[in-house]
Every structure is written in structure tokens, then in C-alpha cells.
Scaffold this active site. Structure first.
Site, PDB file in Angstrom:
ATOM      1  N   GLY A   1      -7.788   0.201  65.801  1.00  0.00           N
ATOM      2  CA  GLY A   1      -8.128  -0.862  65.319  1.00  0.00           C
ATOM      3  C   GLY A   1      -7.132  -1.889  65.006  1.00  0.00           C
ATOM      4  CG  ASN A   2      -7.850  -5.489  63.778  1.00  0.00           C
ATOM      5  OD1 ASN A   2      -7.916  -6.011  62.645  1.00  0.00           O
ATOM      6  ND2 ASN A   2      -9.038  -5.531  64.786  1.00  0.00           N
ATOM      7  NE  ARG A   3      -0.164  -4.031  60.620  1.00  0.00           N
ATOM      8  CZ  ARG A   3       0.407  -2.798  60.512  1.00  0.00           C
ATOM      9  NH1 ARG A   3       0.114  -2.224  59.543  1.00  0.00           N
ATOM     10  NH2 ARG A   3       1.514  -2.524  61.220  1.00  0.00           N
ATOM     11  CB  SER A   4      -8.897  -7.526  59.964  1.00  0.00           C
ATOM     12  OG  SER A   4      -9.627  -8.275  58.973  1.00  0.00           O
TER      13      SER A   4
ATOM     14  CB  ALA B   1      -9.733  -9.153  63.625  1.00  0.00           C
TER      15      ALA B   1
END
Ligand code: CTP
Length: 401
Positions: A211-214, A278
Site C-alpha cells: 500500500g502507500n501512505r495516502s 493514490a
């Protein structure tokens, strides 16, 4: 002033709470009436210790109310709430900000504001310690996330001979904020807008993901603004974000593929799609059906591309307006323009990332708005709310052509 003000003929509810800056609310009342507004003043009981109700009644030409029970036979707070086109609280104490944030309605002003659906402006005024307290800061953020406009406070002399941040904004600046809130209007009424926000999570096994930090904040700001301006908003939101705004229709998704399905369905009859999510560019080829065990050693993650939702929408463009976001570390505007053209977008917000205090999780963005039509806005600092307003201004213009 007079008829040139967006407040001409509009009904303004002015809430005055207990702080010494209440005397400046007299000047504000005068400025509002000079702008052509019909001003209804509601005071908290402690505000009346600083300025009398008769002062405001004389300035506004209307009775000043302080108590819920003042008008037997009518439900006063409901009547006042429905009779306002825009509301402003000046000065707003830490206490009233906390009550508004928490939905507490224990006097006429807070009951009226809980019932009201019109735009709200608050002008905080308090000592620096109270303003800087994490509780006040969290309450202010909560109000802003719901669309309240917070003007000030400024720095300067405070009560009791102190100095610091907490001084109420000048009446002229509060007037300007009220005018802006009132004129924001409903220029997107009847428009169908799809907004995406947050990350996607691509599963490795039932408990782990790529995943990502959005946080979703950028997309939420766009959804909130478009909804406030009257649009029918579908908000497709990925997992693990901050609290989404009230109002838009929420569709919760997990993976890029789920987001693709939800967006394509909602985009079918939409006027515009704003892809602030994102979306993960790659996912594990296969998600393990059961939790991977440490004994199995480090898993070899084979990644494959996810569908590019925006590019897919660009291929079947039609009249639908497409807005993309890009995160770049260098040559931000050039790289952004390449993406704008490649994905056949109308607008692209090119964010400069990799600098401190911008991008994911922050309130500020260092961004440029690039447009197919060529009327670009060069790289500069924006709050997410300002970026959202600028995007909606452009959507409104493009959709009314
Ligand atoms: N996007 C999308 N589907 C994807 C990936 C991205 O719709 N699978 C959208 C995003 O929501 C965003 C824009 O495309 O609006 C971002 O484009 P992209 O080319 O992915 O930009 P970056 O993520 O900045 O990519 P890169 O790492 O290639 O610079």
C-alpha cells in the site's frame, strides 16, 4: 459597498460569544449592514457581559436574542437557522469552537448552529495558550474538515496586557470571509462528479498488503467543496483513510481493481471524474489464500501492473472532464504535462513531493495546476482546501461552456 457586495439582500446570522473582542463585533455588524445584509445577532449569555444586547439591536435594526425560550410559541433556534443564508461567529471562544466541533447544543447560539445548513465562518479570539492547545487545534481542524471557514486569529496584543496569537481577525477581514462564503454559491448544482481518495491496498495474504501512505485528505477536500457547491458527488474511497466528509455518496473499496470497477460504474453518467486516489501501480501477482508463515522464509513477491483507471477513462473520453494528480520529485511541470497529454486529461495537479511538510498527510501542497487549455497555475504553496476550491472553480467553468 451596498449592492456590489454579494451580501446585498442576504440574511447573515452573527453569533457573538464571550470575549473582549465582542466590541469589534459591533463594527462587524455595521460593515455587514452597510454591505446590504439583514443581520440577526445571537449572543451567548457571557457575551452580554462585554457588550449589551441593545447595542447590537440598534446596529442591526433587529432584536438580539440570547435565550432559547425568548419567543414563546415558536421554535426559535429552528426559525433562526432556517432564516440564515450564511452564519458567522465573531468572536468565537475556545469553548464555542469545542461545542461546535462536538455538536453540543446547550444554548441558543449552539442550538441554532447545529440546526443550520448554511455556510459558517468562525473568527477565533482567545489567549495563545488556549489557541495552541491540542484540543482547540483538533476542534478547529474538525470544523475545517466539515467546510467551516476559519478566519484568523492574528498575532498582537491580547486581553490582560499579553501578546501573542489569538487576537480576533479585523472586522474587514471577517467581512471578506463572509462575503466569500456567501458567494461560493451552488455553481455545481446538478453536476455529477466522481472523486476518488486514499490509497489502495493490494493483498499479499489475508493480513498483509502492498500500500502507500495516502490519507485521503486531498480527495476529501475536493469532494467536500464540490458537495458544498451543490454537486451530486460519489466518493470512491480506499482503505485506512481519515474520516471522509459528510454528504457525498460513499463507495468503499480495497484494491485498485475494486476501485476501477466502482469508478467505471459511477463514471458512466458523470460530468467529471477527479482521480485524487493514490492507486497502487503494482500488485502481487497472487495473494496467498492463508497467512504466510515465517518458517516459509521471505516470500518472493512477484508484482504485476494494476489497471490504470485514469488512462482507461481517457481512452473513452467523450465530454467527461478528467482530472488527475501526479507526484513528482523533479521537473514537476514538464513531467506533469507529459502525463496530462498521455492520459488525455483536462486538468492535472502536479505535486512536488520529497520536500518536508508537503504531500501525503500534510495540510500543504507544493503544486502546479496544468490544463489542457493551457491556462496553467505555476508551482506554489496551497492548502488542500485552496487546491480543492481552484479545481472546482475550473470544473464549474468547463462545465458551463
Ligand atoms: N491512477 C489511476 N490508476 C492507476 C494509477 C494511477 O487512475 N493504476 C491515477 C491517479 O489517481 C492519479 C494519476 O493517475 O490521478 C497518477 O498518475 P501516475 O502516472 O500513476 O502518476 P504517479 O503515481 O505520479 O506515477 P509515476 O510513479 O509513474 O510518476
Amino acid at each position: 459597498m451596498g449592492s456590489s457586495s454579494p451580501l446585498a439582500g442576504r440574511r447573515v446570522l452573527l453569533g457573538v460569544t464571550g470575549g473582549i473582542a465582542a466590541y469589534k463585533a459591533c463594527v462587524l455588524t455595521r460593515l455587514l449592514t452597510q454591505a446590504g445584509a439583514a443581520v440577526q445577532v445571537v449572543m451567548t449569555p457571557s457575551a452580554t457581559r462585554f457588550v449589551g444586547t441593545d447595542t447590537f439591536a440598534a446596529l442591526s435594526g433587529r432584536p438580539t436574542y440570547t435565550e432559547v425560550w425568548e419567543e414563546p410559541g415558536s421554535v426559535l433556534h429552528v426559525r433562526l437557522a432556517r432564516g440564515a443564508d450564511v452564519a458567522v461567529v465573531a468572536p468565537a471562544t475556545a469553548n464555542v469552537i469545542a461545542k461546535l466541533s462536538g455538536g453540543i447544543a446547550d444554548d441558543l447560539l449552539t442550538s441554532t448552529l447545529l440546526e443550520a445548513t448554511c455556510p459558517l465562518v468562525v473568527a477565533p479570539a482567545m489567549h495563545s495558550g488556549m489557541w495552541e492547545h491540542p484540543a482547540t487545534q483538533a476542534n478547529v481542524r474538525a470544523l475545517e474538515e466539515r467546510g467551516t471557514v476559519v478566519v484568523g486569529p492574528a498575532s498582537g496584543p491580547l486581553a490582560a496586557g499579553d501578546e501573542g496569537v489569538g487576537r480576533m481577525a479585523e472586522p474587514e477581514d471577517i467581512l471578506a470571509a463572509v462575503e466569500e462564503a456567501a458567494s461560493r454559491g451552488r455553481d455545481l448544482a446538478g453536476r455529477r462528479i466522481v472523486v476518488t481518495a486514499g490509497p489502495t491496498w493490494e493483498p499479499i495474504d489475508p493480513v498483509r498488503f502492498v500500500g502507500n501512505r495516502s490519507t485521503g485528505r486531498m480527495g476529501f477536500a475536493v469532494a467536500r467543496e464540490a458537495f458544498a457547491r451543490g454537486a451530486d458527488v460519489t466518493l470512491v474511497v480506499g482503505p485506512g483513510t481519515v474520516q471522509p466528509p459528510e454528504g457525498p455518496r460513499l463507495v468503499e473499496v480495497g484494491t485498485a481493481e475494486e476501485m476501477r470497477m466502482a469508478v467505471l460504474e459511477a463514471a458512466d453518467d458523470a460530468d467529471a471524474v477527479v482521480m485524487a486516489a493514490a492507486v497502487a501501480d503494482f500488485r502481487p501477482r497472487e495473494a496467498a489464500p492463508s497467512k504466510l508463515k515465517k518458517e516459509g522464509g521471505p516470500p518472493g513477491l512477484e508484482l504485476v501492473p494494476t489497471p490504470d483507471i485514469l488512462a482507461e477513462l481517457g481512452e473513452v473520453k467523450g465530454d467527461r472532464i478528467l482530472v488527475g494528480f501526479a507526484a513528482e520529485t523533479e521537473e514537476v511541470e514538464e513531467a506533469g504535462r507529459t502525463k496530462l497529454v498521455a492520459k488525455r486529461l483536462d486538468l492535472l495537479v502536479a505535486n512536488e513531493v520529497g520536500r518536508e511538510g508537503t504531500g501525503f498527510g500534510s495540510e500543504e501542497n507544493h503544486a502546479a495546476i496544468l490544463s489542457k487549455a493551457g491556462d496553467d497555475e505555476p508551482l506554489r504553496e496551497w492548502t488542500k482546501a485552496e487546491l480543492a476550491a481552484a479545481i472546482c472553480d475550473r470544473l464549474s467553468k468547463m462545465l458551463s461552456r
